[in-house]
Design a protein around this motif. Structure first.
Motif, PDB file in Angstrom:
ATOM      1  N   GLY A   1      -3.824  -2.325 -11.460  1.00 24.98           N
ATOM      2  CA  GLY A   1      -4.801  -3.161 -10.776  1.00 24.98           C
ATOM      3  C   GLY A   1      -4.195  -4.018  -9.686  1.00 24.98           C
ATOM      4  O   GLY A   1      -3.092  -3.757  -9.194  1.00 24.98           O
ATOM      5  N   ALA A   2      -4.931  -5.074  -9.311  1.00 31.08           N
ATOM      6  CA  ALA A   2      -4.481  -5.951  -8.235  1.00 31.08           C
ATOM      7  C   ALA A   2      -3.126  -6.553  -8.550  1.00 31.08           C
ATOM      8  O   ALA A   2      -2.882  -7.006  -9.664  1.00 31.08           O
ATOM      9  CB  ALA A   2      -5.506  -7.067  -8.023  1.00 31.08           C
ATOM     10  N   GLY A   3      -2.242  -6.529  -7.566  1.00 31.43           N
ATOM     11  CA  GLY A   3      -0.918  -7.115  -7.748  1.00 31.43           C
ATOM     12  C   GLY A   3       0.068  -6.230  -8.469  1.00 31.43           C
ATOM     13  O   GLY A   3       1.174  -6.675  -8.808  1.00 31.43           O
ATOM     14  N   SER A   4      -0.282  -4.977  -8.719  1.00 30.86           N
ATOM     15  CA  SER A   4       0.631  -4.063  -9.421  1.00 30.86           C
ATOM     16  C   SER A   4       1.450  -3.261  -8.414  1.00 30.86           C
ATOM     17  O   SER A   4       1.087  -3.143  -7.238  1.00 30.86           O
ATOM     18  CB  SER A   4      -0.160  -3.119 -10.322  1.00 30.86           C
ATOM     19  OG  SER A   4      -1.022  -2.293  -9.557  1.00 30.86           O
TER      20      SER A   4
ATOM     21  N   SER B   1       0.804  -1.215   0.000  1.00 32.16           N
ATOM     22  CA  SER B   1       0.000   0.000   0.000  1.00 32.16           C
ATOM     23  C   SER B   1       0.840   1.269   0.000  1.00 32.16           C
ATOM     24  O   SER B   1       0.423   2.310  -0.506  1.00 32.16           O
ATOM     25  CB  SER B   1      -0.927   0.014   1.215  1.00 32.16           C
ATOM     26  OG  SER B   1      -0.174  -0.040   2.421  1.00 32.16           O
TER      27      SER B   1
ATOM     28  N   TYR C   1       3.293  -0.264  -6.231  1.00 29.65           N
ATOM     29  CA  TYR C   1       2.973   1.039  -5.646  1.00 29.65           C
ATOM     30  C   TYR C   1       3.670   2.146  -6.429  1.00 29.65           C
ATOM     31  O   TYR C   1       3.112   3.218  -6.635  1.00 29.65           O
ATOM     32  CB  TYR C   1       3.422   1.042  -4.184  1.00 29.65           C
ATOM     33  CG  TYR C   1       3.436   2.394  -3.522  1.00 29.65           C
ATOM     34  CD1 TYR C   1       2.248   3.069  -3.234  1.00 29.65           C
ATOM     35  CD2 TYR C   1       4.649   2.998  -3.160  1.00 29.65           C
ATOM     36  CE1 TYR C   1       2.263   4.311  -2.609  1.00 29.65           C
ATOM     37  CE2 TYR C   1       4.665   4.230  -2.534  1.00 29.65           C
ATOM     38  CZ  TYR C   1       3.480   4.891  -2.266  1.00 29.65           C
ATOM     39  OH  TYR C   1       3.503   6.126  -1.655  1.00 29.65           O
TER      40      TYR C   1
ATOM     41  N   ARG D   1       4.652  -9.268 -13.607  1.00 31.14           N
ATOM     42  CA  ARG D   1       3.603  -8.682 -12.776  1.00 31.14           C
ATOM     43  C   ARG D   1       2.806  -7.667 -13.592  1.00 31.14           C
ATOM     44  O   ARG D   1       3.331  -7.065 -14.537  1.00 31.14           O
ATOM     45  CB  ARG D   1       4.211  -8.003 -11.540  1.00 31.14           C
ATOM     46  CG  ARG D   1       4.926  -8.978 -10.593  1.00 31.14           C
ATOM     47  CD  ARG D   1       5.412  -8.273  -9.340  1.00 31.14           C
ATOM     48  NE  ARG D   1       6.141  -9.161  -8.450  1.00 31.14           N
ATOM     49  CZ  ARG D   1       5.583  -9.897  -7.496  1.00 31.14           C
ATOM     50  NH1 ARG D   1       4.263  -9.850  -7.321  1.00 31.14           N
ATOM     51  NH2 ARG D   1       6.306 -10.679  -6.711  1.00 31.14           N
TER      52      ARG D   1
END
Length: 274
Positions: free
Chosen positions: A144-147, A100, A149, A140
């Protein structure tokens, strides 16, 4: 000290396949070669070591002022931001940070396009864990999800290559693979031609009966096997990436083409999966 992007990335990529040690019970224990080799980070032996790996590469090339020398991803993010060298876009050869606030995990980008980043990472595994067992090539998502920061922006000797519009807005790029005797600073980033449907089918045909260990979600083997073709049709987006993930072979599309042309694809997979 100056740092070449090509030299840095290829030094890290050369470590792919390295694994940390195990404790007496056979569990991975975060004991690895990188912490003792970086002055000031010896204390981190036995701890999460993804940033130690990133820092080790810079230290090996005498460039401690270009990449943050730390065992902490949070400290790494702060280091880049304080210097005004931070972006939300992929940067070729640069560390990317997960979590995050970028606190969870770090690796280095050796290729990117509009949708994905190709990376070399320490303390991960085939499933992309933030607490893995070795050095792996990964792919990767950019969004989106799993990208990630975000990304640091190293001051390499080569010109910065990034998807950031303020840093040139290069849509896709790859760090070249250095060979002995090359002047690693002189080769510009290259783009790789995607595999065609016919080439994808040729890969599937070549490995139809090749049996691979079936993995649980935590990366351990469940004792059964499935054919490589099953894996190929299950995830058909990044075919060469999938082969890399299930065999730790890190085969690029160009590698696959050459192996198909030579008739050695099965041999390569057998050796690298052994």
């Amino acid at each position: 000290m100056a740092l070449s992007r090509t030299a840095y990335v290829n030094l890290l990529r050369a470590q792919a396949g390295y694994h940390e040690g195990r404790d007496p019970s056979g569990n991975w224990n975060n004991q690895q070669k990188f912490s003792p080799a970086v002055p000031g980070l010896e204390w981190s032996q036995g701890q999460a070591w993804c940033h130690v790996f990133v820092s080790w590469g810079a230290d090996e090339l005498d460039a401690r002022d270009v990449i943050p020398i730390t065992a902490s991803c949070a400290t790494g993010v702060s280091w880049w931001k304080k210097r005004g060298r931070w972006t939300d876009y992929p940067v070729l050869g640069a560390p990317f940070y997960m979590g995050s606030a970028g606190q969870d995990h770090v690796g280095v980008v050796y290729k990117y396009d509009a949708d994905s980043i190709w990376t070399i990472e320490g303390n991960t595994n085939n499933n992309g864990s933030y607490q893995g067992d070795g050095v792996y090539h990964r792919v990767r998502p950019r969004r989106g999800a799993g990208s990630p920061y975000g990304y640091g922006v190293p001051d390499f000797t080569e010109e910065t290559v990034s998807a950031d519009p303020n840093l040139g807005g290069t849509k896709a790029a790859t760090v070249p693979t250095a060979t002995p005797g090359d002047e690693v600073n002189s080769t510009p980033p290259t783009q790789e031609k995607p595999m065609t449907p016919a080439e994808i089918q040729a890969v599937a045909d070549a490995v139809w009966n090749y049996q691979l260990p079936n993995l649980r979600t935590d990366g351990t083997q469940d004792g059964t096997k499935k054919s490589a073709y099953w894996w190929l049709i299950w995830q058909d987006v990044f075919q060469a990436q999938l082969l890399a993930a299930i065999n730790e072979a890190a085969l690029t599309p160009d590698d696959v083409r050459q192996a198909l042309a030579d008739g050695t694809l099965k041999v390569q997979l057998t050796v690298k999966a052994a």
